[in-house]
Design a protein around this motif. Structure first.
Motif, PDB file in Angstrom:
ATOM      1  N   SER A   1       9.194  42.619  -7.990  1.00 24.67           N
ATOM      2  CA  SER A   1       8.871  42.887  -9.385  1.00 24.67           C
ATOM      3  C   SER A   1       9.179  41.669 -10.236  1.00 24.67           C
ATOM      4  O   SER A   1      10.098  40.907  -9.952  1.00 24.67           O
ATOM      5  CB  SER A   1       9.666  44.094  -9.891  1.00 24.67           C
ATOM      6  N   ASN A   2       8.405  41.494 -11.293  1.00 23.23           N
ATOM      7  CA  ASN A   2       8.644  40.391 -12.211  1.00 23.23           C
ATOM      8  C   ASN A   2       9.696  40.732 -13.257  1.00 23.23           C
ATOM      9  O   ASN A   2      10.076  39.882 -14.052  1.00 23.23           O
ATOM     10  CB  ASN A   2       7.338  39.999 -12.919  1.00 23.23           C
TER      11      ASN A   2
ATOM     12  N   LYS B   1      11.458  46.878 -15.458  1.00 28.46           N
ATOM     13  CA  LYS B   1      10.306  47.643 -14.997  1.00 28.46           C
ATOM     14  C   LYS B   1      10.613  48.347 -13.674  1.00 28.46           C
ATOM     15  O   LYS B   1      10.173  49.481 -13.447  1.00 28.46           O
ATOM     16  CB  LYS B   1       9.094  46.724 -14.842  1.00 28.46           C
TER      17      LYS B   1
ATOM     18  N   ARG C   1       0.062  49.084 -11.743  1.00 27.82           N
ATOM     19  CA  ARG C   1      -0.200  47.739 -11.232  1.00 27.82           C
ATOM     20  C   ARG C   1      -0.738  46.830 -12.320  1.00 27.82           C
ATOM     21  O   ARG C   1      -0.425  45.645 -12.364  1.00 27.82           O
ATOM     22  CB  ARG C   1      -1.177  47.801 -10.060  1.00 27.82           C
ATOM     23  N   LYS C   2      -1.545  47.384 -13.232  1.00 34.20           N
ATOM     24  CA  LYS C   2      -2.040  46.594 -14.358  1.00 34.20           C
ATOM     25  C   LYS C   2      -0.887  46.172 -15.273  1.00 34.20           C
ATOM     26  O   LYS C   2      -0.933  45.104 -15.886  1.00 34.20           O
ATOM     27  CB  LYS C   2      -3.060  47.404 -15.157  1.00 34.20           C
TER      28      LYS C   2
ATOM     29  N   ASP D   1       2.098  45.660 -14.174  1.00 34.32           N
ATOM     30  CA  ASP D   1       3.048  44.948 -13.317  1.00 34.32           C
ATOM     31  C   ASP D   1       4.334  45.743 -13.105  1.00 34.32           C
ATOM     32  O   ASP D   1       5.434  45.185 -13.055  1.00 34.32           O
ATOM     33  CB  ASP D   1       3.370  43.565 -13.901  1.00 34.32           C
TER      34      ASP D   1
END
Length: 501
Positions: A165-166, A170, A429-430, A432
């Motif tokens: 994950s970035n 999140k 997913r859009k 992230d």
């Protein structure tokens, strides 16, 4: 002697014609899935899980098939990394750093063979490690009580998906979504419905297989429709395939070291193959120094991450089988499969269902040799798979998903729910937001709640009981480090851009 007798039981199962056929089929399909950019082992296993129910496989056969797909996908991920500079999955990210430069230099065949051998070394040694370490860890697991299990589940949530994950926030939000979904249904203690909205179909809760297939397989269909409508073209053509014996021998020590590093990373709950690949590559780069030429297209730069990520894949099976806690996203999906088949992973699995564990280990030993034979002489066949058009792939994925889920439950509501989870997965997913923590929350949420309730009952509501043992305190500490560490490590894992020249 006990180890040899257990292995004899395992090979008796693994060498049966049907089980052997499943292992070979899983290796072949898994390599194809791994070679297709973006699918990866998690999606591949999730897509094919419904197939196991359609075929009516028992627990041992289903696990052999799915783990063969898992191992095959780990092997196959290197193909698109080397030829397209697009990782087939997250763990294959580091392979692009030296694999693609080798391919551009006209050595694509050498890079594929070296990576195939390194994958074999890593996966084979990891399977040996699984065979030796898992029974010992299963004995340690008997020391775990409610407080220790609660801390262990927290560790899995704190670490799983961190590097993928970035944003750690999140990942935490995704875990909370999964835990919230796990709460849907009738409460076991009070008998009161929770979060059902009065819908009778939700009284039994959300079937995690419906969520998994929706979040992975159906979401992948939506994602392909949006961004992969055109055929993928190979960036570097593969012409002649030779076996660079000198470079393989020269990289043998690198493969061994990276296998050890990767296996240790895989055993840590939540670390997974991405961390194993990263640590293996960075450790070999630091040993070689500037003169090693890492990043310019050297054999050791291909061997290290491939041995590391495949060893981590095998290591991730250890906590799943012995503790019931997945070591990676793919093993989270495998855990769901076992639970659906009424198999409870944990320390008692080795004594109550030895045929499942040792049949799996023996099949993996055989599968590694099958994968080596497939991924060196037959590599050109798998390269052709990269040109499979989306209009062929998408209907097959959709058909397997719908038929499999309906054959499992016979409920149209589950099909609608699966599509809704597919939409949710596509949206996440859009944004992230990782989906693996959601699956983990659905899988482990109920167990985590039960552990917390038992801990509070035993301690008469004293929350300090959660820190009452050295094991629990250690797990809490590792969870804290595991949640914070990716914030510092992620800058080294920036995905390289595709080179088109």
């Amino acid at each position: 002697m006990e180890l040899l007798s257990n292995l004899a039981i395992g090979f008796d199962i693994a060498l049966s014609p049907f089980t052997l056929m499943l292992a070979v089929f899983g290796c072949f399909i898994g390599t194809i899935i791994g070679a297709l950019p973006g699918l990866g082992p998690s999606n591949g296993v999730a897509i094919l899980i419904p197939l196991t129910f359609s075929m009516g496989l028992d627990a041992t056969s289903a696990l052999v098939l799915m783990t063969a797909v898992y191992y095959g996908a780990m092997y196959g991920g290197r193909i698109s990394s080397i030829l397209l500079n697009i990782p087939g999955d997250e763990p294959a990210l580091m392979t692009t750093l030296d694999g693609y430069p080798m391919a551009k230099a006209g050595r694509a065949g050498d890079a594929l063979v070296i990576s195939g051998v390194a994958s074999f070394v890593g996966a084979f040694l990891a399977t040996i490690g699984l065979m030796l370490l898992a029974p010992m860890l299963a004995q340690v697991a008997f020391l775990f009580g409610p407080a220790e299990y609660f801390a262990l589940y927290l560790l899995a949530f704190a670490t799983l998906g961190g590097l993928a994950s970035n944003n750690q926030a999140k990942a935490a939000i995704a875990s909370c979504i999964g835990l919230g979904i796990a709460m849907i249904g009738v409460d076991n203690n009070s008998g009161m419905p929770r979060l059902t909205g009065g819908n009778l179909h939700l009284f039994d809760g959300i079937d995690f297989l419906v969520a998994i297939v929706g979040l992975f397989a159906i979401a992948e269909v939506f994602f392909f429709i949006e961004s992969h409508g055109k055929n993928t073209s190979i960036g570097v053509k593969l012409e002649k395939v030779t076996v660079p014996v000198k470079e393989i021998v020269g990289s043998s020590v690198t493969m061994l070291r990276s296998s050890v590093v990767g296996f240790i990373a895989g055993v840590l709950p939540g670390a997974g193959a991405s961390l194993g690949s990263f640590l293996s590559y960075m450790s070999e780069k630091s040993i070689a120094g500037e003169k090693g030429g890492f990043g310019t297209g050297v054999a050791k730069g291909v061997a290290a991450p491939e041995a590391g990520n495949n060893a981590a894949a095998g290591g991730a099976l250890v906590p799943m089988l012995t503790l019931g806690v997945p070591g990676s996203g793919t093993t989270a999906v495998l855990l769901a499969l076992l639970m659906t088949l009424n198999i409870t992973p944990g320390p008692t699995l080795f004594t109550e269902r030895p045929e499942v564990v040792w049949g799996l280990i023996a099949s993996l030993l055989i599968a590694n040799f099958v994968l080596l034979l497939m991924n060196v002489p037959m590599v050109k066949i798998f390269v052709k798979i990269l040109s499979v058009p989306a209009w062929v792939l998408l209907p097959g994925v959709t058909m397997v998903s719908f038929v499999g889920i309906y054959s499992l439950s016979g409920s149209y509501f589950d099909l609608l729910l699966m599509v809704l989870f597919g939409v949710l997965g596509w949206v996440l997913r859009k944004l992230d937001v990782p989906t693996v923590p959601i699956i983990l929350g659905i899988l482990l949420g109920g167990h985590m709640e039960d552990a917390l309730r038992r801990a509070m009952v035993l301690s008469d509501g004293d929350w300090t009981y959660l820190f009452s043992s050295g094991i629990a305190i250690g797990l809490w500490a590792v969870a804290a480090v595991g949640f914070v560490a990716p914030m510092f490590l992620r800058r080294f894992l920036t995905k390289p851009q595709r080179i088109t020249d």
